[in-house]
Design an enzyme around this catalytic site. Sequence first.
Site, PDB file in Angstrom:
ATOM      1  N   PHE A 139      11.212   8.389 -56.727  1.00 41.49           N
ATOM      2  CA  PHE A 139      10.371   9.420 -57.357  1.00 41.49           C
ATOM      3  C   PHE A 139      11.188  10.686 -57.553  1.00 41.49           C
ATOM      4  O   PHE A 139      11.791  11.199 -56.612  1.00 41.49           O
ATOM      5  CB  PHE A 139       9.139   9.751 -56.504  1.00 41.49           C
ATOM      6  CG  PHE A 139       8.269  10.811 -57.136  1.00 41.49           C
ATOM      7  CD1 PHE A 139       7.383  10.496 -58.153  1.00 41.49           C
ATOM      8  CD2 PHE A 139       8.371  12.143 -56.745  1.00 41.49           C
ATOM      9  CE1 PHE A 139       6.594  11.474 -58.762  1.00 41.49           C
ATOM     10  CE2 PHE A 139       7.586  13.129 -57.346  1.00 41.49           C
ATOM     11  CZ  PHE A 139       6.704  12.789 -58.357  1.00 41.49           C
ATOM     12  N   ASP A 224      18.804  13.305 -54.502  1.00 38.97           N
ATOM     13  CA  ASP A 224      17.566  14.092 -54.579  1.00 38.97           C
ATOM     14  C   ASP A 224      17.089  14.337 -53.147  1.00 38.97           C
ATOM     15  O   ASP A 224      16.652  13.406 -52.467  1.00 38.97           O
ATOM     16  CB  ASP A 224      16.530  13.309 -55.393  1.00 38.97           C
ATOM     17  CG  ASP A 224      15.213  14.079 -55.556  1.00 38.97           C
ATOM     18  OD1 ASP A 224      14.998  15.058 -54.821  1.00 38.97           O
ATOM     19  OD2 ASP A 224      14.399  13.670 -56.416  1.00 38.97           O
ATOM     20  N   LYS A 253      11.126  21.752 -52.399  1.00 43.52           N
ATOM     21  CA  LYS A 253       9.870  21.952 -51.650  1.00 43.52           C
ATOM     22  C   LYS A 253       9.848  23.093 -50.620  1.00 43.52           C
ATOM     23  O   LYS A 253       9.110  24.053 -50.789  1.00 43.52           O
ATOM     24  CB  LYS A 253       9.408  20.628 -51.055  1.00 43.52           C
ATOM     25  CG  LYS A 253       8.894  19.692 -52.155  1.00 43.52           C
ATOM     26  CD  LYS A 253       8.291  18.423 -51.636  1.00 43.52           C
ATOM     27  CE  LYS A 253       7.475  17.715 -52.693  1.00 43.52           C
ATOM     28  NZ  LYS A 253       8.198  16.723 -53.500  1.00 43.52           N
TER      29      LYS A 253
HETATM   30  C1  LIG Z   1       8.233  16.404 -54.912  1.00 45.50           C
HETATM   31  C2  LIG Z   1       9.460  15.714 -55.366  1.00 45.50           C
HETATM   32  C3  LIG Z   1       9.978  15.932 -56.642  1.00 45.50           C
HETATM   33  C4  LIG Z   1       9.261  16.767 -57.682  1.00 45.50           C
HETATM   34  O1  LIG Z   1       9.108  18.100 -57.292  1.00 45.50           O
HETATM   35  P1  LIG Z   1       8.080  19.040 -58.122  1.00 45.50           P
HETATM   36  O2  LIG Z   1       8.282  20.389 -57.515  1.00 45.50           O
HETATM   37  O3  LIG Z   1       6.704  18.483 -57.872  1.00 45.50           O
HETATM   38  O4  LIG Z   1       8.448  18.978 -59.541  1.00 45.50           O
HETATM   39  C5  LIG Z   1      11.158  15.304 -56.973  1.00 45.50           C
HETATM   40  N1  LIG Z   1      11.807  14.522 -56.101  1.00 45.50           N
HETATM   41  C6  LIG Z   1      11.342  14.289 -54.855  1.00 45.50           C
HETATM   42  C7  LIG Z   1      12.121  13.447 -53.914  1.00 45.50           C
HETATM   43  C8  LIG Z   1      10.151  14.872 -54.449  1.00 45.50           C
HETATM   44  O5  LIG Z   1       9.667  14.622 -53.236  1.00 45.50           O
END
Ligand SMILES: *Cc1c(COP(=O)(O)O)cnc(C)c1O
Length: 409
Positions: A139, A224, A253
């Site tokens: 994701f 990521d 985050k």
């Molecule tokens: C939450 C998340 C995203 C997306 O972040 P947003 O601020 O909602 O755009 C991307 N990658 C990972 C691993 C995430 O947990």
Amino acid sequence: MTDVLQQTQQLERDFLLPTYDRFAVQFERGEGAYLYDVEGKRYLDFLSGIGVNALGYGHPAISAVLHQQADKLIHASNLFYNAYQGKLAQKLCAISGLDKVFFANTGTEAWEAAIKMTRLYAARLESPKTKLLAMKNSFHGRTIGSISTTGQDKYRKPFEPAMPDVVFVDFNDVADLARKFDDSVAAIMLETIQGEGGVQPVSKEFLLAARELTKKTGALLILDEIQCGLGRTGKWFAYQHYGVTPDIVTIAKPIAGGLPLGAMICSNAVAQTMKPGLHGTTFGGGPLACAVALEVLNVIESEGLLAKAKTTGDYFAAKLSALAKKNDCIRNIRGMGLMVAAELDSADVAKATVVTMLEKGFVINRTNEKVLRFLPPFVITTGHVDQLVAALGEVLTTCVSKQAENAHA
Ligand SMILES: *Cc1c(COP(=O)(O)O)cnc(C)c1O
């Protein structure tokens, strides 16, 4: 149900795009690891706004910086300098082992920047590579670039056509990675710990293989860490547990205490391909978010929260494992630091458990159908963990007996 909540629900039904199926709770304020709803009911928070509120709620240092900076300057534009962007970038480079930072507002924008940097980096070649190897069950956010590299149909399929030339690899399957990797690959991209995918850490073997393959051909390794990064695992970055450094990492985050801020951090080799005007953002890296983010990182250090994330996380995982031994609902416990999951046998039981826990005053989360996911604030104590695990034990006992009843019916 209160009038306040009912009014809110009616307004949203009338005027809001229904992107979320919300729980029937309206939070009003928070304090430490606790949230309070509009009825004054208290909840112990093991989700922290999906990994955002690392310092919990109402931290006095964060509140002070926020007020001071809001009084001075909230926004002026990236056409001008501000006092905090450079300092925050310097700090992020020091803790990540990388060289240059781009600030965005969200996780998905940080990830988009990573994809765009991959394109720029490949443009130095006579015939630029465009193929990206991304992971199944991953994701990376909701924009088109992010869903194009997200290996879960439910996020990508409804919005196709996606960006071309993305190939999905079985996560942690080294043979599949080796089979799909060749000289035409521009980057291998993955979450160091898959979050929405159910808290699945990358294996050491897989991450080392990805690093080795990319080094050989000059492809990029992109991690990521929007969910697992910035201390949640007990180190600043999860990749630091593996002894691997990527060419690009994305974070977001927890960075700015709940204000929107994301960042893409990269090596000098990648950064060299950027020129003024090629990429940008109106809001990203504004003085308010950056001032708060600097303070968040300061507090994580001054309160020893990296060590605390590790010790409390280990304690939590051990407690859950002990519960799993005597509870048939739980199939598996996994995670790193304060990113912890209990995989259950059934999606229905997992769904019901989240609701019952909420009724009992605990905020937890379910992801990838059967997985209970815990992303508590770093300030959580072992006492809080004891309360959570005891409550979960009670709720899951009910699940067992309910299942048994169903089986008999
Ligand atoms: C939450 C998340 C995203 C997306 O972040 P947003 O601020 O909602 O755009 C991307 N990658 C990972 C691993 C995430 O947990």
